[in-house]
Each structure stands twice: as C-alpha cells, then as structure tokens.
Design a protein around this motif. Structure first.
Motif, short mmCIF file in Angstrom:
data_model
loop_
_atom_site.label_atom_id
_atom_site.label_comp_id
_atom_site.label_asym_id
_atom_site.label_seq_id
_atom_site.Cartn_x
_atom_site.Cartn_y
_atom_site.Cartn_z
N LYS A 197 0.82 -1.21 0.00
CA LYS A 197 0.00 0.00 0.00
C LYS A 197 0.85 1.26 0.00
N GLY A 198 2.09 1.16 0.47
CA GLY A 198 2.97 2.30 0.50
C GLY A 198 3.65 2.61 -0.82
N LEU A 199 3.55 1.69 -1.78
CA LEU A 199 4.18 1.91 -3.08
C LEU A 199 3.28 2.77 -3.96
N ASP A 200 3.86 3.64 -4.79
CA ASP A 200 3.05 4.37 -5.75
C ASP A 200 2.72 3.47 -6.93
N GLU A 201 1.75 3.90 -7.75
CA GLU A 201 1.27 3.05 -8.84
C GLU A 201 2.38 2.71 -9.82
N TYR A 202 3.28 3.66 -10.07
CA TYR A 202 4.36 3.45 -11.03
C TYR A 202 5.27 2.32 -10.58
N THR A 203 5.59 2.29 -9.27
CA THR A 203 6.47 1.25 -8.75
C THR A 203 5.74 -0.08 -8.67
N ARG A 204 4.46 -0.05 -8.32
CA ARG A 204 3.68 -1.30 -8.32
C ARG A 204 3.68 -1.93 -9.70
N ASP A 205 3.51 -1.09 -10.72
CA ASP A 205 3.51 -1.62 -12.08
C ASP A 205 4.85 -2.25 -12.42
N LEU A 206 5.93 -1.62 -12.01
CA LEU A 206 7.26 -2.17 -12.26
C LEU A 206 7.41 -3.53 -11.57
N CYS A 207 6.84 -3.67 -10.37
CA CYS A 207 6.98 -4.91 -9.60
C CYS A 207 6.09 -6.03 -10.12
N ARG A 208 5.33 -5.80 -11.18
CA ARG A 208 4.63 -6.89 -11.84
C ARG A 208 5.59 -7.75 -12.66
N ASN A 209 6.81 -7.25 -12.85
CA ASN A 209 7.87 -8.08 -13.41
C ASN A 209 8.42 -8.93 -12.27
N PRO A 210 8.43 -10.27 -12.40
CA PRO A 210 8.85 -11.13 -11.29
C PRO A 210 10.24 -10.81 -10.75
N LEU A 211 11.15 -10.41 -11.64
CA LEU A 211 12.50 -10.10 -11.18
C LEU A 211 12.49 -8.89 -10.25
N MET A 212 11.81 -7.82 -10.66
CA MET A 212 11.75 -6.63 -9.83
C MET A 212 10.99 -6.90 -8.53
N LEU A 213 9.96 -7.74 -8.60
CA LEU A 213 9.23 -8.09 -7.40
C LEU A 213 10.12 -8.85 -6.42
N THR A 214 10.97 -9.71 -6.95
CA THR A 214 11.90 -10.45 -6.10
C THR A 214 12.87 -9.50 -5.41
N LEU A 215 13.36 -8.51 -6.16
CA LEU A 215 14.26 -7.54 -5.57
C LEU A 215 13.58 -6.78 -4.44
N LEU A 216 12.31 -6.41 -4.65
CA LEU A 216 11.56 -5.71 -3.61
C LEU A 216 11.41 -6.60 -2.38
N ALA A 217 11.05 -7.87 -2.60
CA ALA A 217 10.88 -8.80 -1.48
C ALA A 217 12.18 -8.96 -0.71
N ASP A 218 13.29 -9.10 -1.44
CA ASP A 218 14.58 -9.24 -0.78
C ASP A 218 14.92 -7.99 0.04
N GLU A 219 14.63 -6.83 -0.52
CA GLU A 219 14.93 -5.58 0.18
C GLU A 219 14.09 -5.46 1.45
N LEU A 220 12.82 -5.83 1.37
CA LEU A 220 11.95 -5.73 2.53
C LEU A 220 12.30 -6.77 3.59
N CYS A 221 12.79 -7.93 3.14
CA CYS A 221 13.24 -8.95 4.09
C CYS A 221 14.51 -8.50 4.81
N ALA A 222 15.38 -7.81 4.07
CA ALA A 222 16.69 -7.44 4.61
C ALA A 222 16.63 -6.23 5.52
N SER A 223 15.57 -5.43 5.42
CA SER A 223 15.54 -4.17 6.15
C SER A 223 14.23 -4.01 6.90
N ASP A 224 14.33 -3.53 8.14
CA ASP A 224 13.13 -3.22 8.91
C ASP A 224 12.58 -1.84 8.59
#
Length: 919
Positions: free
Chosen positions: A437-464
């Motif tokens: 919910k904190g992501l803007d629409e532009y970034t959400r659209d980018l994260c529909r690419n599985p690779l970019m989504l994985t990067l986001l998940a890794d970043e959120l896992c690595a950082s509080d």
C-alpha cells in the motif's frame, strides 16, 4: 542480405482520431518486423498523414492520397468515429480506402487489411451519427466482400493480430529458401536405453537444476506464471505452464527479461523429473506417458559448438566447418545437457520419443539465431518429432520464424493482485500489506515483473525500514541486484557498473531515442575511460564484457540492433542519478513542462541533496507534480513548501466554488495532504484562512476535504478546539458531529448533534447528520424520522434524499429507495453513491443486470478516490457475469483484485475468475 538491393515496402495507416493508441502500436510492430524483412532484402516503413504528408497548396486530403498511391500495404483502423467529410467522401479514411481499392482492382496492390475495434453494447443501443457510419461501412465491407477485416478487443489485441497478419503478408513476398544440408541418420528406436539409465540426470533436474534457477530468489515464488492469449481468439486466454505443455506438444514461450522464462522451464524439468523407477508414478505424467526432461541452455550454443570443433577446424575448410555446425551443433548441445549418459544412448532415447526438450534462451545465441532456428525446425519436423518441445525467447528478437511448428504464447506479467500475494508469501501478510500500500502506482507496475518483485521482497526482508519512495527503493535494489550478480557471476564492482549505466542513461535520455549498439558502446566506453584514468576501475575491464553482462542479467536489452534499458523506469532512475552526481540540474529544469520528463524530475528530487530549486520551478507549471517531487525530496526549504500549499489550496477553493463534486478532486486533495509531512511552517487551517476571505468557509472546506479523504481524526484534531472556543457555532458543531461519526464514534456523534439541535431546531443539515448517525447504529426508525425532518426543512438537501433511499432499502421498500436515489441525482448531487445503490437494487432485487451495468459505470466515472472504487467495480463484474458478458466480467474481477488484494470480496472475485476460466 549484404550485397543485395533493398526494396522498401511502405505501409499506410488510415484511421480517424479515436484510435491513437492503435496507430502507435502499428508503428511499433512495423518497426519490430524490420529485421525479418531486412534478412530477405526488404525494409518496412510506416507512413501516415501525421509523419509523411508534406504541407502544400490545394486540398489537404489530396496530399494524404499521394501516400496511398505509393503504399504496398493499406491498414485501416476504425472504432467509434468515422471522421469528417473531405468533399469527395464522407471521411478521409473512407476516401483513402476507396483509393486503395481502385489501385488493387487495377494492379493487385496494395494489400488491404481492415480492423474494427469491438464496441460496447451500450453504445450500440444509441450509436449516434459517427458510430452509425462506422457500422454501416462495416456492413458494406462484409456484404460486398470489399476487403478482409478483423475485429479486436483492445490495442494489445490489435497489435498481436497486426503482427501476425503483416508477418504473413511479408513472408508471402519472400521466395522459398534452398534446401539445407541433410543431417546425419539417427539410430533406430529398437535399442533405446531404459529410463532407469537416466537416474543421475533425473536427480540433477530435481535438485541441482533448481538451485541455479536465478541468481536471486525467483524460484521461491509459488504462484505459477500465466499465459496471455497472443493470436488465436479461440485459444484459452490463461493457463498454467504445466497445462500448456500437456496441451501443446510444441510450445513457444515469449517473455521480457525477468518475466520468468528460465525459471518456468527449470521448474518444469524438476517436476517432470519426479520418477521413481519402472512402473511407478512419475509426478506430472501417467506412467505410460512419461516425458524425460532435458533442459538445454541455448546461451551456451556458440561457445560449446565452436570449442568442440577446434580440432576439426584445423582439418576442414571454413565452409565445411559451418556445415558441420548446422548438422551437428544443436545435437551436441542436447547430448551435453544430459548427465551420466553416453551421447549415443541419448540419441537413441530421443529417437524412441517420450522426451520433453526444453530449449531456453533462443534470443541468446547471437549471430547463430537463424542457424539454431533451422536446426530446431529440422528436429521437430524430421528427426525426433515424437517428442515434446518448449522454446523460450524474448519478443523483441523472435519474429514468427517458428510459426508453422509452434504454438506461441506470451508470459503474462504478474497482475497487481498476484504480485501482492507473492509479496505476502515472501515476507508475511502484515508486512506485505503495509509495504504494498505504500508503493506508488508506477512502482507497483514495475513490480509486476517477477524479477523486480523479487528484488523488492529481498529488500523488505533485509531491512526493517522499507524504502520511503521510489528513488530509495531503486537505489537499494539496484545495489542489491548488481551485488548479487557480481557474487554469482564474478562481474565488476557495483559502483563502476552504476556509473557506466548512468552514463548510458544520460545519453539515451538526451537523445530521446534508442541507440545503436555502437553508440551505446561509445557512451559506456567514455565513462569507463574516465574511471580508469581516476583509478576507480580496473584497467583490464572492457565495455564488451560489461555490455554482455548487462544484457545477460536483463538490465539492458537489444532489439532490432538498438540498445536500451529493459524498463523505462530503470533508465529514468539511472538518468536521475547521473543528474544528481555529475550533471547540471538546469538541463532537467528545461523540460519541466514535458510530461515525458515527469518521472525523471521525481527521481532527481529523491537523489539530490536539496530539491528546493527543482520544486520552485516545477510548481510554476505543474503544482501536482511539484507536490510529488516534494514528498520525494531529501531536503527542501520550508518557505517553498508553504508557497506550494497555498497554490494547491487556491486551486481547491476555485473548484469547490464552481460546484465540482469532492470525488473528482482526488488529485488536488492528495497533492495537498502529501506535502503535509514536509515541514509546513503553519498548520493547514492557517494556510486555508490565508486563501479564504471568510474563516468559516475555510474551516468547512478543510473539514470536508479531510472527511472526504477518510481522515476523520485529523478533522477532529482541529475542530474540537474551535468548538470549545465557539460552543454556540452550530455549523462547527455539525462538522465535528460528522467527523466523530466517520471516526466510528457514533454514540458521541449523536449526543453532540442533539446539542446542536437544541441551539438550532430548524437546521435541516444537522437533522440529516443525526439521521446518518442513527443509521450507523442500526436505529432505523430514528434515522428515518430525522432524515424526513431534514428534507422537510431543506428540500434541496440532495444527500439527505440519498440517505432516505438507504433507509428504505434496508426496509426492503426498493421502489421507494429508487425514487429517493433518483431524486438525489435530480437535485444535482454528483456523487457516485446513489448510482451505486441503484445498480445494487437493479442487480440483486430486480434481476436487471443491464440496468445495473449502466449505473455501476456511471458510479465509477464520478469517483476518482481509489479507496471508493473497488465496491462498484466488484458490483459491475457481478452484473456483467449475470448478463453473460464473460470476458468483461473477468476483466473487472481482476481489476477489483488488483485494486484491493486484501479486500472483503477478494475470495469471491478469485472464485469467480476460477469459475469463468481465468485461473
């Protein structure tokens, strides 16, 4: 074809003005087909009035007709507009079509292709003059057999149809190729080794192959990719990879970098490798129909084929060695891909059939592309046709070369819903909801690419501390991506790679077009030389190696000999980084008024140390973009933030005074509220009072804004002190009562509004507010009494009529409810709410889905606040399904899930998609 003359084929695009997207898609597809044409001595050029009609004297349409007289292919596109009369015909498009037909009757050229976009049934009921002309023309074409035509759903569907049709037209012009050298005979099938001989290979597919699925964590994404329909309207629109492989023995999977092509194939290999010995259940397959998986990495084709021929090339001529590659190259790669089995036994097994050949990365074979395509076709058609085949490739490289042998699908980007659910699986539901919910629409659209989504998940896992905006997100996950790639592949230093990519992005951004491979290499070489001179990069590092690395890990792409970033957002990030670190902000400020530069400006504000100057210039032209830049800024002068707030408040005031409904002011409201956290020197109320002549009106409009944006606590925080100072001010008290009710405190709201009525017993607005508060606590009788009293005192109180409709609806008096909803609309209330409840009654109680569809669509049109859209969208989906509009219903169910992945109707929407065949 070097040395041969090139024949230019001109493709004329005719259309009225309502299919702009289709015209753009046509230009893109024609550009993309140029490499195929150039291989065979042709070239393609899209022509039309906007690009090729030279200004001159005389009738303007005649200048366009000159282009029709020269074209080799005529493409006509129509939707709901027919165009304006030219003096010779009812529209320019019709005159151009007639001229093309006259030419074809005389010379059998140009070829004519017509495309009609599907029209919603609501428009067909009352088409109007323009659409009626389109319908009449279509009927004439159909009944008179004037030309072949196709219908399409949307611009994407049009693009896929056009690509197929233009490719077929082009291939008709190309002479049949000469026979290629024959391949060696294969062994007979009688002595094929048993499956138990492949135990080591199957173990490798189950275990080791999965470990190398990606350098990152794509293999952990549990939702399978879905296929999109590409060409055939009869083909299932969506299906799982495993189902597609079973249904189509020769399957081509197209997908952009990071879409999951390699992961899908490796997952298939692992699943098909679950075999436990003769006569036992082998996982996805029945025992008698087991397919032995062989994963073939085509990216190793040039290296393996050339290296194993080293000795032989000493004895063969160059021509002989090339023939040897064509005859044996792919065979050599296939046998090398099977572990623990002799090459001869692999060939015997393939000859016997029952294998699943997974060719990954057709786009990665470089100059050997045509050679490998030829070998795949020969394997499929002649040598080992009794096996199953899957090939993956990027769309920008593949141009229907395997159209006769393979069924082509495109890997669908993850829907927003699926992306959010993958994130939930990766990092947990609570953290995923807040992050998504904190992501803007532009970034959400980018994260529909599985690779970019994985990067986001890794970043959120690595950082509080999740990234606060897109600039921070990109900065972090580009670092993470390049670092992980360097660890796995041993590539260069991350800082060096970021510097070189920034230089390339700067060149692309200032060029405003893609670069040739040589131009891209020159831009990267210049920056690398600077770094090497400063001893910031190793001297043995070269651009060829870096470019190959960037292409391999998907940050860059090459299409038709041109180089660019795989996603525009990635280029914009690196461009902004170059501005922040090396270039002048003045260059970006020159483009403040250009919407194409908007996202770059936002990125720049998130990367430079002080964004004051940028925001000051942007707000002169676009205050909404300035607000976005402000939210991204690391630092900005407080005075500038106040100035921007005053501009936005003045805009809101003007629109409120002109009677524009609150639901249509979302852009203005969100812009103002988004900068609140950026060091406003004064409270919002004080800034409102500076703009308004009357403080009372400033208070009302601010309260209305906050309540309309579902921020009742903020409204209460500034209203309570004012009410305490002015206890006899009934209007202030009424707004506080409304805010308390919106905050879920209906009991206090009722008590407060009753006190207001003691001061003003004839105030219809207070009576109406009290009625709504009673309805919230399910005291229907008191609510009805208060609301009837409100409309008795103020017959023009439109929202009170609406609320009475809600009361009557609860009492199952649906006819009465309809009457009050219509009265609210008649009195000028522009809210979508009465239309929504009209639609609910028509759908649920009167079984009139078509009427419901119309009302839902109006409700959606009148509302811009995204948090209020999911309900009417879900209702519209249900009405469309009830009316039999299955394709549109599926689209709306998916839209609901994309907008509200964790919404109350999400399980129902998922069940509907499965029921309607979309899951």
């Amino acid at each position: 074809m070097p040395g041969q003359p090139v024949h230019l084929l001109k493709i004329f695009i005719a259309s009225p003005g309502d299919v702009k997207l289709e015209r753009e898609k046509a230009g893109e597809e024609i550009l993309g087909l140029r490499p195929l044409a150039q291989k065979h001595g042709y070239d393609l050029e899209a022509v039309g009035w906007e690009t090729h009609a030279t200004p001159g004297m005389g009738r303007s349409q005649e200048l366009i007709n000159a282009l029709v007289r020269e074209c080799d292919l005529f493409i006509g596109i129509l939707w709901r507009r027919f165009g304006l009369p030219t003096g010779e015909a009812e529209s320019g498009t019709l005159e151009e079509f007639n001229l093309a037909r006259e030419r074809y009757a005389k010379a059998r050229a140009p070829e004519i292709m017509l495309y009609f976009r599907e029209v919603h049934p609501d428009f067909l009921a009352d088409p109007g003059p323009q659409l009626q002309k389109v319908l009449d023309f279509k009927k004439q074409v159909e009944e008179g057999h004037l030309a072949l035509y196709a219908q399409y759903r949307d611009p994407e569907h049009f693009a896929s149809l056009l690509r197929k049709h233009v490719t077929e037209w082009l291939l008709k012009l190309i002479p049949e190729p000469q026979a290629r050298p024959a391949t060696a005979k294969l062994p007979t099938v009688h002595d094929a080794p048993p499956l138990s001989a492949f135990a080591e290979h199957l173990e490798y597919c189950r275990t080791e192959l999965q470990k190398t699925a990606r350098p990152l964590r794509l293999r952990t994404l549990t939702l399978p990719p879905l296929f999109l329909e590409e060409v055939d309207a009869e083909r299932p629109r969506n299906m799982k990879v495993s189902n597609a492989v079973k249904m189509f023995p020769r399957l081509l999977i197209l997908g952009e970098p990071g879409a999951g092509k390699t992961t899908s194939l490796k997952k298939l290999a692992a699943e098909y490798a679950v075999w436990r010995g003769e006569g036992k259940e082998p996982g996805l397959n029945e025992p008698e129909d087991f397919n032995l998986p062989i994963f073939v990495d085509l990216s190793t084709y040039p290296t393996l084929v050339r290296s194993t021929d080293t000795d032989r090339r000493g004895r063969l001529s160059y021509e002989q060695s090339i023939v040897a590659d064509i005859k044996y190259g792919l065979w050599r790669l296939i046998t090398a891909s099977v572990r623990g089995v002799h090459d001869v036994d692999v060939r015997k097994r393939l000859a016997a059939g029952g294998c699943l050949l997974l060719f990954d990365g057709l786009n990665e074979v470089g100059e050997a592309f045509d050679e490998v395509v030829y070998q795949i076709r020969h394997l499929v058609n002649h040598e080992i046709s009794h096996n199953r085949f899957v090939v993956t490739c990027r769309p920008g490289v593949y141009r229907d070369e395997l159209r006769n042998e393979f069924i082509a699908f495109q890997l669908e980007r993850l829907s927003s819903f699926n992306a959010s659910k993958v994130l939930e699986i990766e990092i947990g539901a609570e953290k995923a909801q807040a992050a998504w919910k904190g992501l803007d629409e532009y970034t959400r659209d980018l994260c529909r690419n599985p690779l970019m989504l994985t990067l986001l998940a890794d970043e959120l896992c690595a950082s509080d501390t999740p990234p606060q905006n897109r600039a921070q997100l990109f900065d972090r996950f580009v670092d993470r991506y390049l670092s992980e790639w360097a660890r796995v592949k041993g590539a260069g230093a991350v800082r060096v790679e970021k510097e070189i990519l920034s230089a390339l992005a700067w060149r692309l951004g200032t060029n405003r077009t893609l670069l040739s491979a040589d131009e891209a290499a020159a831009a990267m070489s210049a920056r690398l030389a600077e770094l090497q001179n400063q001893k910031d990069a190793p001297l043995d590092l070269n651009v060829a190696t870096l470019n190959r690395t960037f292409l391999e890990h998907g940050l860059l792409r090459e299409t038709a000999g041109q180089t660019g970033f795989f996603h525009q957002a990635v280029q914009e990030y690196f461009f902004a980084r170059e501005v922040a670190l090396h270039q002048s902000v003045e260059y970006v400020l020159k483009h403040v008024g250009d919407p194409e530069w908007a996202e770059v400006l936002v990125f720049v504000c998130g990367l430079i140390e002080d964004a004051t100057e940028v925001v000051r210039e942007v707000m002169k032209i676009d205050p909404y973009l300035a607000a976005k830049c402000t939210t991204y800024a690391k630092q900005i002068e407080e005075k500038v933030v106040d100035e921007l707030a005053l501009i936005l408040i003045q805009t809101l005031k003007t629109k409120f005074e002109s009677g524009i409904w609150l639901g249509k002011l979302y852009q203005e409201m969100i812009a103002l509220l988004s900068i609140q956290s950026k060091a406003l020197t004064k409270e919002l109320l004080e800034l409102f009072c500076r703009v308004y002549d009357q403080k009372s009106q400033a208070v009302e409009d601010l309260a209305f804004l906050l309540l309309g944006m579902r921020l009742p606590e903020k409204a209460i925080s500034f209203l309570e002190p004012l009410v305490n100072e002015n206890p006899s001010d009934v209007t202030l008290g009424g707004w506080l009562g409304w805010a308390l009710r919106r905050a879920g405190n209906s009991k206090d709201s009722i008590a407060h509004l009753k006190k207001c009525l003691e001061l003003a017993p004839e105030n219809g607005w207070i009576w109406g507010n009290l009625g709504v508060a009673y309805r919230k606590v399910e005291n229907i009788e008191e609510a009805e009494f208060c609301l009837y009293r409100a409309v008795e005192l103020d017959k023009k109180l439109h929202w009170a009529h609406y609320e009475l409709g809600r009361i009557l609806q609860k009492k199952r008096n649906y006819e009465g409810a309809l009457e009050y909803f219509h009265e609210a609309i008649r009195l000028g209330w522009e809210s979508g709410l009465p239309h929504f409840w009209l639609a609910e009654i028509h759908r649920e109680y009167f079984n009139q889905p078509e009427n419901a569809i119309s009302e839902y669509e109006v409700a959606i049109q009148l509302e811009q606040r995204p948090f209020l859209l999911p309900k009417p969208i879900f209702g519209l989906a249900r009405a469309l399904e009830a009316a039999g509009h299955i394709a549109e219903a599926r689209q709306r169910y998916q839209e609901y899930l994309d907008r509200d992945p964790w919404g109350e109707h999400a399980p129902e929407a998922l069940a509907a998609l499965e029921r309607l065949g979309a899951a």
